[in-house]
Design an enzyme around this catalytic site. Structure first.
Site, PDB file in Angstrom:
ATOM      1  N   ASN A   1       2.088  -5.100  -3.217  1.00 56.24           N
ATOM      2  CA  ASN A   1       0.696  -5.426  -2.897  1.00 56.24           C
ATOM      3  C   ASN A   1      -0.093  -4.147  -2.603  1.00 56.24           C
ATOM      4  OD1 ASN A   1      -1.236  -7.551  -2.214  1.00 56.24           O
ATOM      5  ND2 ASN A   1      -1.066  -6.868  -0.084  1.00 56.24           N
TER       6      ASN A   1
ATOM      7  N   GLU B   1       0.799  -1.234   0.000  1.00 54.54           N
ATOM      8  CA  GLU B   1       0.000   0.000   0.000  1.00 54.54           C
ATOM      9  C   GLU B   1       0.831   1.284   0.000  1.00 54.54           C
ATOM     10  OE1 GLU B   1      -2.871  -0.359   3.150  1.00 54.54           O
ATOM     11  OE2 GLU B   1      -3.477  -2.354   2.511  1.00 54.54           O
TER      12      GLU B   1
ATOM     13  N   HIS C   1     -10.424  -6.022  -2.245  1.00 56.47           N
ATOM     14  CA  HIS C   1     -11.508  -5.841  -1.269  1.00 56.47           C
ATOM     15  C   HIS C   1     -12.643  -5.157  -2.045  1.00 56.47           C
ATOM     16  CE1 HIS C   1      -8.964  -7.063   2.008  1.00 56.47           C
ATOM     17  NE2 HIS C   1      -8.061  -6.175   1.677  1.00 56.47           N
TER      18      HIS C   1
ATOM     19  N   ASP D   1     -12.174 -10.281  -0.700  1.00 55.33           N
ATOM     20  CA  ASP D   1     -13.451 -10.389   0.013  1.00 55.33           C
ATOM     21  C   ASP D   1     -14.436  -9.485  -0.709  1.00 55.33           C
ATOM     22  OD1 ASP D   1     -12.450  -7.933   1.001  1.00 55.33           O
ATOM     23  OD2 ASP D   1     -12.154  -8.714   3.020  1.00 55.33           O
TER      24      ASP D   1
ATOM     25  N   GLU E   1      -6.126 -10.624  -1.184  1.00 53.45           N
ATOM     26  CA  GLU E   1      -6.936 -10.401   0.027  1.00 53.45           C
ATOM     27  C   GLU E   1      -8.415 -10.359  -0.324  1.00 53.45           C
ATOM     28  OE1 GLU E   1      -5.520  -7.035   2.316  1.00 53.45           O
ATOM     29  OE2 GLU E   1      -3.431  -7.524   1.915  1.00 53.45           O
TER      30      GLU E   1
HETATM   31  O1  G3I Z   1      -4.807  -8.266  19.023  1.00 55.53           O
HETATM   32  C1  G3I Z   1      -5.271  -7.016  19.544  1.00 55.53           C
HETATM   33  C2  G3I Z   1      -6.040  -7.222  20.815  1.00 55.53           C
HETATM   34  O2  G3I Z   1      -5.185  -7.738  21.793  1.00 55.53           O
HETATM   35  C3  G3I Z   1      -6.632  -5.876  21.238  1.00 55.53           C
HETATM   36  O3  G3I Z   1      -7.451  -6.082  22.361  1.00 55.53           O
HETATM   37  C4  G3I Z   1      -7.468  -5.279  20.141  1.00 55.53           C
HETATM   38  C5  G3I Z   1      -8.006  -3.904  20.489  1.00 55.53           C
HETATM   39  O4  G3I Z   1      -8.195  -3.101  19.371  1.00 55.53           O
HETATM   40  O5  G3I Z   1      -6.668  -5.144  18.967  1.00 55.53           O
HETATM   41  C6  G3I Z   1      -6.156  -6.374  18.499  1.00 55.53           C
HETATM   42  O6  G3I Z   1      -5.381  -6.121  17.374  1.00 55.53           O
HETATM   43  C7  G3I Z   1      -6.096  -5.851  16.183  1.00 55.53           C
HETATM   44  C8  G3I Z   1      -5.622  -6.809  15.119  1.00 55.53           C
HETATM   45  O7  G3I Z   1      -6.240  -6.513  13.882  1.00 55.53           O
HETATM   46  C9  G3I Z   1      -5.923  -8.270  15.459  1.00 55.53           C
HETATM   47  O8  G3I Z   1      -7.293  -8.479  15.489  1.00 55.53           O
HETATM   48  C10 G3I Z   1      -5.814  -4.439  15.764  1.00 55.53           C
HETATM   49  O9  G3I Z   1      -6.380  -3.514  16.697  1.00 55.53           O
HETATM   50  C11 G3I Z   1      -6.397  -4.197  14.385  1.00 55.53           C
HETATM   51  O10 G3I Z   1      -5.969  -2.906  13.930  1.00 55.53           O
HETATM   52  C12 G3I Z   1      -5.900  -5.229  13.417  1.00 55.53           C
HETATM   53  O11 G3I Z   1      -6.547  -5.028  12.178  1.00 55.53           O
HETATM   54  C13 G3I Z   1      -5.906  -5.616  11.082  1.00 55.53           C
HETATM   55  C14 G3I Z   1      -5.652  -4.543  10.034  1.00 55.53           C
HETATM   56  O12 G3I Z   1      -5.077  -5.149   8.892  1.00 55.53           O
HETATM   57  C15 G3I Z   1      -4.710  -3.483  10.535  1.00 55.53           C
HETATM   58  O13 G3I Z   1      -4.697  -2.412   9.671  1.00 55.53           O
HETATM   59  C16 G3I Z   1      -6.820  -6.689  10.516  1.00 55.53           C
HETATM   60  O14 G3I Z   1      -6.931  -7.771  11.445  1.00 55.53           O
HETATM   61  C17 G3I Z   1      -6.266  -7.201   9.192  1.00 55.53           C
HETATM   62  O15 G3I Z   1      -7.225  -8.025   8.574  1.00 55.53           O
HETATM   63  C18 G3I Z   1      -5.970  -6.033   8.268  1.00 55.53           C
HETATM   64  O16 G3I Z   1      -5.401  -6.534   7.099  1.00 55.53           O
HETATM   65  C19 G3I Z   1      -5.120  -5.579   6.086  1.00 55.53           C
HETATM   66  C20 G3I Z   1      -3.918  -6.100   5.314  1.00 55.53           C
HETATM   67  O17 G3I Z   1      -2.859  -6.355   6.180  1.00 55.53           O
HETATM   68  C21 G3I Z   1      -3.506  -5.115   4.227  1.00 55.53           C
HETATM   69  N1  G3I Z   1      -4.611  -4.771   3.391  1.00 55.53           N
HETATM   70  C22 G3I Z   1      -5.805  -4.319   4.070  1.00 55.53           C
HETATM   71  C23 G3I Z   1      -6.259  -5.331   5.104  1.00 55.53           C
HETATM   72  C24 G3I Z   1      -7.531  -4.892   5.747  1.00 55.53           C
HETATM   73  O18 G3I Z   1      -7.360  -3.725   6.487  1.00 55.53           O
END
Ligand code: G3I
Length: 444
Positions: A193, A151, A229, A258, A256
């Site tokens: 990516n 990105e 997405h 969906d 990715e």
């Molecule tokens: O694990 C912690 C947890 O301990 C805490 O309590 C909670 C509170 O917010 O956060 C948890 O972490 C989160 C993590 O996902 C695991 O669930 C983060 O806040 C959250 O920001 C994170 O989001 C991820 C996101 O990337 C970050 O920008 C998503 O799971 C993940 O699917 C997403 O993936 C991205 C790709 O890497 C790149 N392309 C876009 C895609 C979607 O945003």
């Protein structure tokens, strides 16, 4: 000794004919493998104790991406201190179950550790390149493809780079990252990516121009990841956009996927067909397994319901994978397609079997070889094939001893360990005829 148990389907036609209808596969991974492609999913380490999740993962998918566990904040929480616990857990689960792994993502403006967010200039550049080197070295030989940079381009009409702390270190940060990744793990494909790149638009054109420039100047890049997405539809020029990147000499990977909305099943089918129609589209990864696993809470954009049932979108994808093939690139006028399955029976303890699914067309073939462990786990395997006239032009998932005649294929790092009774796959493509391969398997 191997026994040829079935020789199925020979067809002549005026357009490309594929084998899928003769031998439709019943899982996403197996269906994709028929054309030498993969079908993957994002995996979250904390879900590997959920039996519904793990069963679907193990059954349906043959490629895995860590959803968050290989990102910078997870792998280098303090400068110079690396933590691979979550990433390793996902990687080991994948490799132990015969799946390959996409590494995601070495550098990204998001999910940076706090210490890196506070750096700039040459200090940040040095830290970033060291991060690439360390992480790619840790996973050396085990990653199919890395999202080296994620990105980095701006949304909207500029077609230029996104502002970020990394971008402010100098426009060459992306190529520096790719060179460092290649030096650390020469065996991994290196991808750029991004999202909102699903049609021919200013952002995807900016990326296209960067890739063309990299290819012209010898900057190592092998693939472009289209996150995809999507909402309700695949853009009408989705396939054309994939094809223009492929025409630069890089693979395209849908990384990715969906799709939300009421037209979901049709849109999933359209995306899958587009990939199948582009020879250099290597495979598709969906961003999670069940709707409840999605980052798009409440939008239900995935292939399985929250309770793990297959949705209509699943069937669309499976049918499109089964209908696909190596991807028509020419105006072939006569095509012959043959599927041969070879089995060995019975299986001695500790031994292995190999079977091949062959897609043959006028002048070339793709062979997908399934290696199955006997009643003991495999820790290394060798498959021998016999080419009667054709020659190998490329392969994945195994090292070949030659390109013609008797070829011995040995496992690569990530697929040598196969649990008892389970399978892994490798494949190769070639010119000429791939008939009579008669694969035999032995342990190493
Ligand atoms: O694990 C912690 C947890 O301990 C805490 O309590 C909670 C509170 O917010 O956060 C948890 O972490 C989160 C993590 O996902 C695991 O669930 C983060 O806040 C959250 O920001 C994170 O989001 C991820 C996101 O990337 C970050 O920008 C998503 O799971 C993940 O699917 C997403 O993936 C991205 C790709 O890497 C790149 N392309 C876009 C895609 C979607 O945003």
């Amino acid at each position: 000794m191997p026994i040829v148990s079935a020789v199925v389907a020979a067809a002549l036609g005026t357009t490309l004919v594929v084998t899928a209808t003769a031998n439709a596969a019943t899982t996403l991974g197996a269906a994709a493998a028929q054309s030498g492609r993969y079908f993957g999913t994002a995996v979250a380490a904390q879900k590997l104790g959920d039996s519904t999740y793990v069963n679907l993962l193990n059954t349906e998918f043959n490629m895995v991406t860590a959803e968050n566990e290989m990102k910078w904040d997870a792998t280098e929480p303090n400068r110079g201190q690396f933590n691979y616990s979550g990433g390793d857990r996902i990687l080991n689960h994948a490799l132990n179950n015969g799946k390959r792994v996409r590494g995601h993502a070495l550098l990204w403006y998001q999910q940076q550790p706090r210490w890196a967010q506070g750096l700039s200039g040459s200090d940040l550049r040095q830290a970033a390149i060291n991060h690439v080197t360390q992480v790619a070295t840790h996973y050396k030989g085990k990653i199919y493809a890395w999202d080296v940079v994620n990105e980095a381009f701006a949304d909207g009409n500029s077609g230029g780079r996104r502002d970020s702390n990394l971008q402010r270190t100098g426009n060459d940060w992306i190529e520096a990252a790719f060179r460092a990744a290649r030096a650390a793990d020469p065996g991994a494909k290196l991808c750029y990516n991004d999202y909102n790149t699903d049609s021919i638009n200013p952002k995807s054109t900016g990326i296209y121009n960067m890739v063309r420039d990299f290819k012209a100047r010898g900057v190592p890049i092998d693939c472009v990841g289209m996150q995809s997405h999507l909402s309700n539809n695949a853009p009408s020029d989705y396939q054309a956009n994939l094809q223009r990147f492929a025409d630069l000499g890089v693979e395209v990977q849908i990384t990715e996927l969906d799709i939300s909305g009421s037209n979901q099943a049709n849109a999933y089918g359209a995306v899958t067909r587009a990939c199948m129609a582009v020879t250099r589209c290597a495979g598709i990864t969906v961003w999670g397994i069940r709707d409840s696993d999605s980052w798009r809470g409440g939008e239900n954009p995935l292939l399985f319901t929250s309770s793990g049932a297959k949705k209509p979108a699943y069937t669309s994808v499976l049918n499109a994978l089964n209908a696909g093939g190596p991807g028509p690139t020419t105006t072939t006028t006569t095509t012959t397609t043959t599927t041969t399955t070879t089995t060995t029976d019975p299986v001695p303890p500790g031994d292995c079997t190999a079977s091949v699914s062959l897609n043959q067309w006028n002048g070339g073939f793709v062979a997908t070889v399934k290696v199955t462990a006997g009643s003991s786990a495999l820790n290394g395997w060798r498959v021998t094939t016999t080419l009667s006239g054709g020659s190998v032009t490329g392969s994945w998932g195994a090292n070949g001893s030659g390109t013609s005649g008797t070829v011995n294929w040995t496992n690569v790092d990530y697929n040598g360990s196969v649990p008892a009774g389970q399978s892994t796959e490798f494949g190769f493509q070639g010119s000429g005829s791939g008939s009579g391969l008669n694969p035999t398997c032995s342990t190493r």
